[in-house]
Design a protein around this motif. Structure first.
Motif, PDB file in Angstrom:
ATOM      1  N   ALA A   1      53.950  19.418  60.284  1.00 63.75           N
ATOM      2  CA  ALA A   1      55.334  19.128  59.910  1.00 63.75           C
ATOM      3  C   ALA A   1      55.702  19.663  58.533  1.00 63.75           C
ATOM      4  CB  ALA A   1      55.574  17.624  59.952  1.00 63.75           C
ATOM      5  N   GLY A   2      54.708  20.199  57.808  1.00 61.57           N
ATOM      6  CA  GLY A   2      54.992  20.780  56.507  1.00 61.57           C
ATOM      7  C   GLY A   2      54.870  19.815  55.347  1.00 61.57           C
ATOM      8  N   LEU A   3      54.246  18.654  55.566  1.00 59.14           N
ATOM      9  CA  LEU A   3      54.134  17.659  54.507  1.00 59.14           C
ATOM     10  C   LEU A   3      53.124  18.046  53.442  1.00 59.14           C
ATOM     11  CD1 LEU A   3      55.056  14.871  53.496  1.00 59.14           C
ATOM     12  CD2 LEU A   3      53.274  13.846  54.936  1.00 59.14           C
ATOM     13  N   GLY A   4      52.127  18.832  53.810  1.00 58.53           N
ATOM     14  CA  GLY A   4      51.099  19.223  52.847  1.00 58.53           C
ATOM     15  C   GLY A   4      50.005  20.017  53.517  1.00 58.53           C
ATOM     16  N   ILE A   5      48.853  20.140  52.824  1.00 59.07           N
ATOM     17  CA  ILE A   5      47.713  20.866  53.366  1.00 59.07           C
ATOM     18  C   ILE A   5      46.503  19.932  53.368  1.00 59.07           C
ATOM     19  CG2 ILE A   5      48.684  22.999  52.448  1.00 59.07           C
ATOM     20  CD1 ILE A   5      46.481  23.072  50.377  1.00 59.07           C
TER      21      ILE A   5
ATOM     22  N   GLU B   1      40.732   8.478  54.159  1.00 60.05           N
ATOM     23  CA  GLU B   1      40.455   7.353  53.277  1.00 60.05           C
ATOM     24  C   GLU B   1      39.026   7.407  52.755  1.00 60.05           C
ATOM     25  OE1 GLU B   1      38.608   6.147  57.105  1.00 60.05           O
ATOM     26  OE2 GLU B   1      40.366   7.292  56.489  1.00 60.05           O
ATOM     27  N   LYS B   2      38.800   6.733  51.635  1.00 63.82           N
ATOM     28  CA  LYS B   2      37.455   6.641  51.082  1.00 63.82           C
ATOM     29  C   LYS B   2      36.546   5.912  52.076  1.00 63.82           C
ATOM     30  CE  LYS B   2      38.616   6.797  46.146  1.00 63.82           C
ATOM     31  NZ  LYS B   2      37.955   8.101  45.935  1.00 63.82           N
ATOM     32  N   GLY B   3      35.300   6.371  52.182  1.00 58.75           N
ATOM     33  CA  GLY B   3      34.371   5.808  53.149  1.00 58.75           C
ATOM     34  C   GLY B   3      34.188   6.683  54.368  1.00 58.75           C
ATOM     35  N   SER B   4      35.095   7.656  54.566  1.00 59.99           N
ATOM     36  CA  SER B   4      34.964   8.563  55.698  1.00 59.99           C
ATOM     37  C   SER B   4      34.168   9.795  55.289  1.00 59.99           C
ATOM     38  CB  SER B   4      36.341   8.982  56.221  1.00 59.99           C
ATOM     39  OG  SER B   4      36.935   9.955  55.366  1.00 59.99           O
ATOM     40  N   GLY B   5      33.459  10.384  56.246  1.00 62.66           N
ATOM     41  CA  GLY B   5      32.693  11.589  55.966  1.00 62.66           C
ATOM     42  C   GLY B   5      33.581  12.760  55.594  1.00 62.66           C
ATOM     43  N   THR B   6      34.762  12.825  56.209  1.00 63.97           N
ATOM     44  CA  THR B   6      35.691  13.911  55.898  1.00 63.97           C
ATOM     45  C   THR B   6      36.193  13.805  54.461  1.00 63.97           C
ATOM     46  OG1 THR B   6      36.389  14.157  58.211  1.00 63.97           O
ATOM     47  CG2 THR B   6      37.918  14.947  56.522  1.00 63.97           C
ATOM     48  N   ARG B   7      36.437  12.583  53.990  1.00 67.99           N
ATOM     49  CA  ARG B   7      36.865  12.406  52.594  1.00 67.99           C
ATOM     50  C   ARG B   7      35.751  12.831  51.644  1.00 67.99           C
ATOM     51  NH1 ARG B   7      40.718   9.432  49.830  1.00 67.99           N
ATOM     52  NH2 ARG B   7      40.459   9.775  47.593  1.00 67.99           N
ATOM     53  N   GLU B   8      34.511  12.463  51.969  1.00 69.71           N
ATOM     54  CA  GLU B   8      33.379  12.866  51.138  1.00 69.71           C
ATOM     55  C   GLU B   8      33.279  14.391  51.066  1.00 69.71           C
ATOM     56  OE1 GLU B   8      28.507  12.260  50.858  1.00 69.71           O
ATOM     57  OE2 GLU B   8      29.612  11.645  52.653  1.00 69.71           O
ATOM     58  N   ALA B   9      33.449  15.057  52.214  1.00 69.86           N
ATOM     59  CA  ALA B   9      33.391  16.519  52.233  1.00 69.86           C
ATOM     60  C   ALA B   9      34.538  17.125  51.427  1.00 69.86           C
ATOM     61  CB  ALA B   9      33.440  17.024  53.676  1.00 69.86           C
TER      62      ALA B   9
ATOM     63  N   THR C   1      41.240  19.415  40.589  1.00 71.90           N
ATOM     64  CA  THR C   1      41.712  18.134  41.102  1.00 71.90           C
ATOM     65  C   THR C   1      43.171  18.303  41.476  1.00 71.90           C
ATOM     66  OG1 THR C   1      40.219  16.888  39.664  1.00 71.90           O
ATOM     67  CG2 THR C   1      42.113  15.702  40.573  1.00 71.90           C
ATOM     68  N   PRO C   2      43.563  18.000  42.706  1.00 66.40           N
ATOM     69  CA  PRO C   2      44.955  18.221  43.130  1.00 66.40           C
ATOM     70  C   PRO C   2      45.953  17.453  42.280  1.00 66.40           C
ATOM     71  CG  PRO C   2      43.543  17.754  45.015  1.00 66.40           C
ATOM     72  CD  PRO C   2      42.725  17.468  43.794  1.00 66.40           C
ATOM     73  N   ASP C   3      47.102  18.069  42.063  1.00 69.04           N
ATOM     74  CA  ASP C   3      48.175  17.389  41.340  1.00 69.04           C
ATOM     75  C   ASP C   3      48.790  16.278  42.186  1.00 69.04           C
ATOM     76  OD1 ASP C   3      47.810  19.097  39.192  1.00 69.04           O
ATOM     77  OD2 ASP C   3      49.320  20.535  39.886  1.00 69.04           O
ATOM     78  N   HIS C   4      48.784  16.478  43.504  1.00 62.69           N
ATOM     79  CA  HIS C   4      49.415  15.521  44.410  1.00 62.69           C
ATOM     80  C   HIS C   4      48.447  15.208  45.546  1.00 62.69           C
ATOM     81  CE1 HIS C   4      53.122  16.585  42.299  1.00 62.69           C
ATOM     82  NE2 HIS C   4      52.836  17.857  42.547  1.00 62.69           N
ATOM     83  N   LEU C   5      48.242  13.906  45.824  1.00 56.35           N
ATOM     84  CA  LEU C   5      47.274  13.492  46.830  1.00 56.35           C
ATOM     85  C   LEU C   5      47.871  12.366  47.675  1.00 56.35           C
ATOM     86  CD1 LEU C   5      44.248  14.409  47.280  1.00 56.35           C
ATOM     87  CD2 LEU C   5      43.600  12.262  46.213  1.00 56.35           C
ATOM     88  N   MET C   6      47.788  12.514  48.996  1.00 56.94           N
ATOM     89  CA  MET C   6      48.211  11.473  49.923  1.00 56.94           C
ATOM     90  C   MET C   6      47.015  11.090  50.783  1.00 56.94           C
ATOM     91  SD  MET C   6      51.913  12.989  51.145  1.00 56.94           S
ATOM     92  CE  MET C   6      52.407  11.454  51.908  1.00 56.94           C
ATOM     93  N   GLU C   7      46.817   9.803  51.025  1.00 52.70           N
ATOM     94  CA  GLU C   7      45.653   9.318  51.763  1.00 52.70           C
ATOM     95  C   GLU C   7      46.090   8.715  53.094  1.00 52.70           C
ATOM     96  OE1 GLU C   7      42.924   5.560  50.997  1.00 52.70           O
ATOM     97  OE2 GLU C   7      42.396   7.188  49.592  1.00 52.70           O
TER      98      GLU C   7
ATOM     99  N   ASN D   1      50.396  19.751  47.794  1.00 50.02           N
ATOM    100  CA  ASN D   1      50.287  18.351  48.191  1.00 50.02           C
ATOM    101  C   ASN D   1      49.143  18.229  49.205  1.00 50.02           C
ATOM    102  OD1 ASN D   1      51.030  15.593  48.358  1.00 50.02           O
ATOM    103  ND2 ASN D   1      52.086  16.003  50.288  1.00 50.02           N
ATOM    104  N   TRP D   2      48.053  17.565  48.824  1.00 49.68           N
ATOM    105  CA  TRP D   2      46.885  17.439  49.679  1.00 49.68           C
ATOM    106  C   TRP D   2      46.937  16.117  50.452  1.00 49.68           C
ATOM    107  CZ3 TRP D   2      42.782  20.714  50.661  1.00 49.68           C
ATOM    108  CH2 TRP D   2      42.775  21.917  49.935  1.00 49.68           C
ATOM    109  N   ILE D   3      46.662  16.189  51.742  1.00 52.46           N
ATOM    110  CA  ILE D   3      46.605  15.002  52.598  1.00 52.46           C
ATOM    111  C   ILE D   3      45.144  14.795  52.978  1.00 52.46           C
ATOM    112  CG2 ILE D   3      47.536  13.863  54.635  1.00 52.46           C
ATOM    113  CD1 ILE D   3      49.724  16.014  54.697  1.00 52.46           C
ATOM    114  N   VAL D   4      44.572  13.659  52.595  1.00 51.14           N
ATOM    115  CA  VAL D   4      43.134  13.448  52.755  1.00 51.14           C
ATOM    116  C   VAL D   4      42.872  12.143  53.494  1.00 51.14           C
ATOM    117  CG1 VAL D   4      42.636  14.743  50.648  1.00 51.14           C
ATOM    118  CG2 VAL D   4      42.897  12.252  50.534  1.00 51.14           C
TER     119      VAL D   4
END
Length: 302
Positions: free
Chosen positions: A232-236, A194-202, A213-219, A189-192
């Protein structure tokens, strides 16, 4: 600067004639007179007003946008003239994306204040897109964003290396594996950001580089929230090494090491496309160049 524009902009932002009068040390009838005079000059109604609210008309939106730019130009002009006779001083509006603004910029401003105590910086934090737009619209003097960045209306210069790392909870099963594979990452489960941020682009570039492409994505819209969620263990997640240094040292998160990571990137500063700069902006940029070793980090694998 035209006082009518100043009154109008304050009304638009305060959304209240009484608060505007208090802010500008005027009477409320005087505020109304300034607005009415501006409306006569422009030839259109700019503000809709009743007992409960104040809002801009479509014409008001146009005037507000350009009035802000005019006020910014006036302030910039006055600062340039003042600089001819004075040492570096005055206001300096700085915008920064989250990683740089929250984890690196405070060190730079502290050093700047020690050398130029008459400079009065203000800081705005936002994602890369927001900061670039604010510099282009002259609401900010300078912006620092993540990654390579180009804009037809702005001057840009890349500087200072950063390292992007995969982080997992300290007790995550992947920390005990001798070798981490792409399929291992894909099912997490990937925690990323929002779109528009430099970290999201990276992060998107990292997915592409590793070929999955991750099976599970949280923004999430906050780096701090992402870090706490990983703890807390929600994802990486995939964040700047600068952003997670404290948590790594405390042992609450783990930097996952695998082929192809960490991934280097550059920060970029952006300024308005003009040959003129205030003294305050000049010394800030000089300080950034001088202090590059302060926030350039080595590969965390070493």
């Amino acid at each position: 600067m035209d006082s009518h524009l100043r009154v109008f902009v304050t009304v638009a932002e305060k959304k209240n004639f009484s608060r505007t009068a208090e802010e500008l040390h005027m009477t409320q009838p005087a505020v109304s007179q300034y607005i009415q005079a501006l409306e006569r000059t422009v030839g259109a109604k700019l503000i809709e007003r009743n007992n409960k609210f104040v809002c801009l008309t479509k014409a008001g939106d146009i005037v507000y946008h350009h009035a802000k730019e005019i006020m910014g130009l006036y302030t910039h002009m006055q600062s340039l003239v003042d600089d001819l006779m004075q040492v570096a001083s005055g206001n300096l509006s700085i915008g920064a994306s989250y990683t740089f603004g929250e984890y690196i910029l405070p060190h730079v401003i502290a050093r700047l204040h020690g050398r130029y105590p008459l400079i009065q910086p203000t800081v705005t934090i936002g994602n890369t897109t927001e900061i670039a737009e604010s510099v282009a619209d002259r609401r900010l003097d300078v912006g620092i964003v993540e990654g390579e960045f180009n804009h037809e209306r702005l001057n840009t210069e890349s500087f200072a290396k950063d390292w992007m790392v995969i982080i997992v909870p300290a007790d995550h099963p992947l920390t005990r594996q001798k070798e981490v594979t792409v399929p291992d990452l894909k099912k997490e489960n990937w925690i990323v950001r929002e779109k528009g941020s430099g970290t999201r682009e990276a992060t998107e570039k990292m997915f592409k580089k590793l070929g999955f492409t991750p099976d599970h994505l949280m923004e999430f819209g906050s780096t701090q929230l992402i870090k706490e969620s990983v703890e807390a263990g929600l994802g990486i997640s995939f964040l700047s090494n600068w952003a997670v240094r404290k948590e790594e040292s405390l042992g609450t998160i783990h930097l996952l090491k695998m082929d192809g990571t960490p991934i280097p990137r550059k920060f970029t500063w952006i300024t308005q496309d003009t040959p003129f700069q205030t003294k305050a902006l000049e010394v800030f940029i000089d300080e950034m160049r001088r202090l590059e070793t302060l926030f350039s980090t080595d590969d965390p694998r070493q």
